[in-house]
Motif scaffolding. Structure first.
Motif, PDB file in Angstrom:
ATOM      1  N   UNK A   1       0.796  -1.219   0.112  1.00 15.30           N
ATOM      2  CA  UNK A   1       0.114  -0.151   0.230  1.00 15.30           C
ATOM      3  C   UNK A   1       0.792   1.101   0.136  1.00 15.30           C
ATOM      4  N   UNK A   2       0.277   2.221  -0.732  1.00 19.57           N
ATOM      5  CA  UNK A   2       1.055   3.566  -0.668  1.00 19.57           C
ATOM      6  C   UNK A   2       0.004   4.564  -0.387  1.00 19.57           C
ATOM      7  N   UNK A   3       0.247   5.960   0.175  1.00 15.71           N
ATOM      8  CA  UNK A   3      -0.986   6.598   0.624  1.00 15.71           C
ATOM      9  C   UNK A   3      -0.413   7.888   1.113  1.00 15.71           C
ATOM     10  N   UNK A   4      -1.373   8.995   1.042  1.00  8.86           N
ATOM     11  CA  UNK A   4      -1.189  10.298   1.540  1.00  8.86           C
ATOM     12  C   UNK A   4      -2.382  10.623   2.475  1.00  8.86           C
ATOM     13  N   UNK A   5      -1.950  10.998   3.599  1.00 12.35           N
ATOM     14  CA  UNK A   5      -3.125  11.447   4.495  1.00 12.35           C
ATOM     15  C   UNK A   5      -2.751  12.983   5.071  1.00 12.35           C
ATOM     16  N   UNK A   6      -3.887  13.588   5.339  1.00 13.08           N
ATOM     17  CA  UNK A   6      -3.806  14.907   5.671  1.00 13.08           C
ATOM     18  C   UNK A   6      -4.268  15.202   7.116  1.00 13.08           C
TER      19      UNK A   6
ATOM     20  N   UNK B   1       0.572  25.648  10.942  1.00 12.44           N
ATOM     21  CA  UNK B   1       1.861  25.106  11.323  1.00 12.44           C
ATOM     22  C   UNK B   1       2.049  23.893  11.585  1.00 12.44           C
ATOM     23  N   UNK B   2       0.725  23.230  12.278  1.00  9.73           N
ATOM     24  CA  UNK B   2       0.701  21.861  12.829  1.00  9.73           C
ATOM     25  C   UNK B   2       0.005  20.888  11.842  1.00  9.73           C
ATOM     26  N   UNK B   3      -0.409  21.669  10.612  1.00  5.33           N
ATOM     27  CA  UNK B   3      -0.930  20.749   9.844  1.00  5.33           C
ATOM     28  C   UNK B   3       0.100  20.049   8.662  1.00  5.33           C
ATOM     29  N   UNK B   4      -0.271  19.509   7.819  1.00  8.54           N
ATOM     30  CA  UNK B   4       0.649  19.003   7.015  1.00  8.54           C
ATOM     31  C   UNK B   4       0.294  17.628   6.269  1.00  8.54           C
ATOM     32  N   UNK B   5       1.150  16.727   5.577  1.00 10.12           N
ATOM     33  CA  UNK B   5       0.810  15.401   4.903  1.00 10.12           C
ATOM     34  C   UNK B   5       1.547  14.391   5.513  1.00 10.12           C
ATOM     35  N   UNK B   6       1.085  13.339   5.460  1.00 10.56           N
ATOM     36  CA  UNK B   6       1.852  12.182   5.883  1.00 10.56           C
ATOM     37  C   UNK B   6       1.906  10.924   4.747  1.00 10.56           C
ATOM     38  N   UNK B   7       2.920  10.899   4.481  1.00  9.30           N
ATOM     39  CA  UNK B   7       3.317  10.162   3.405  1.00  9.30           C
ATOM     40  C   UNK B   7       3.392   8.584   3.927  1.00  9.30           C
ATOM     41  N   UNK B   8       2.948   7.391   3.194  1.00  6.23           N
ATOM     42  CA  UNK B   8       2.963   6.231   4.045  1.00  6.23           C
ATOM     43  C   UNK B   8       3.210   5.124   2.867  1.00  6.23           C
ATOM     44  N   UNK B   9       4.082   3.940   3.331  1.00  3.45           N
ATOM     45  CA  UNK B   9       4.275   2.960   2.468  1.00  3.45           C
ATOM     46  C   UNK B   9       4.036   1.599   3.600  1.00  3.45           C
ATOM     47  N   UNK B  10       3.173   0.767   3.222  1.00  6.32           N
ATOM     48  CA  UNK B  10       3.024  -0.390   3.854  1.00  6.32           C
ATOM     49  C   UNK B  10       3.078  -1.609   3.340  1.00  6.32           C
ATOM     50  N   UNK B  11       3.659  -2.541   4.225  1.00  3.92           N
ATOM     51  CA  UNK B  11       3.664  -4.153   3.587  1.00  3.92           C
ATOM     52  C   UNK B  11       2.631  -4.816   4.501  1.00  3.92           C
ATOM     53  N   UNK B  12       1.784  -5.577   3.935  1.00  9.71           N
ATOM     54  CA  UNK B  12       0.874  -6.414   4.870  1.00  9.71           C
ATOM     55  C   UNK B  12       0.776  -7.841   4.841  1.00  9.71           C
ATOM     56  N   UNK B  13       1.024  -8.486   5.679  1.00 13.80           N
ATOM     57  CA  UNK B  13       1.074 -10.085   5.534  1.00 13.80           C
ATOM     58  C   UNK B  13      -0.219 -10.799   6.014  1.00 13.80           C
ATOM     59  N   UNK B  14      -0.954 -11.350   5.080  1.00 12.20           N
ATOM     60  CA  UNK B  14      -2.144 -12.176   5.566  1.00 12.20           C
ATOM     61  C   UNK B  14      -1.535 -13.376   6.542  1.00 12.20           C
TER      62      UNK B  14
END
Length: 213
Positions: free
Chosen positions: A40-45, A65-78
């Motif tokens: 998974x890849x994503x961006x959160x606000x 000033x406290x706002x922004x974005x969070x860019x994420x990379x996820x590996x998930x194992x079933x």
């Protein structure tokens, strides 16, 4: 751990159903036809809202000033699936172990990193899946950030804040039935001290792409 969290709810269902509910766990079969991994890849606000405001639709994406974005990379194992028999119907929620690396880009300072490890239950049996394949996932885990989020300080100005928090992932995925492995994800990234590490936390709203393989 997750089974222990589910136990009170299942006990309640069993009582309501006249002891018609049962639960067992089946580990993932590497030789089976179910996908073992997801990427998974994503961006959160970053928002200034608490979790109840998020669920009620009262959302304020912070541009200060406290706002922004969070860019994420996820590996998930079933890990496998639960087999839940309820009133003669078998439900098979999936159990996953996602590991997420996040890069936090606040409006007022340099980027820093955050890591999350969780156990997640994914529900995927919906009657409209022939039109839009849908899953809903939620779980619990731990999160550690290299810096304290400015939003965490802004929302709790007089409290000591912890780098270590509980992670509560919440995700909705949507896919075309002809391409079920390619999914649009909408998610809430929630972190909170849970009255253990500290009190309160932050919530971010995200959009991303998930690929099962």
């Amino acid at each position: 751990m997750l089974r222990a969290l589910l136990a009170p709810a299942l006990l309640g269902l069993s009582i309501l159903a006249g002891n018609a509910a049962s639960l067992c766990f089946v580990p993932h079969d590497p030789e089976g036809d179910r996908r073992a991994w997801a990427f998974e890849v994503g961006v959160a606000f970053i928002t200034s809202n608490n979790i109840s405001e998020i669920f009620s639709g009262n959302i304020d994406i912070d541009d200060g000033p406290a706002g922004g974005e969070i860019y994420s990379i996820t590996a998930a194992r079933r890990l496998g699936e639960f087999k839940l028999n309820l009133w003669g119907h078998e439900l098979t929620p999936q159990l996953e172990a996602p590991f997420t690396l996040e890069i936090v880009d606040e409006n007022s300072r340099a980027m820093f990193w955050d890591v999350n490890a969780s156990l997640v239950v994914r529900f995927e049996q919906f009657p409209w899946n022939h039109v839009v394949k849908t899953t809903i996932a939620t779980g619990v885990g731990l999160s550690y950030s290299s810096n304290i989020y400015r939003m965490d300080i802004q929302r709790h100005p007089l409290d000591d804040r912890s780098h270590l928090k509980f992670n509560w992932p919440i995700q909705l995925t949507l896919a075309l039935p002809a391409y079920p492995d390619h999914q649009l994800s909408l998610y809430v990234a929630h972190q909170s001290g849970g009255h253990v590490f500290d009190t309160g936390g932050i919530n971010s709203l995200g959009i991303g792409y998930r690929f099962d393989f």
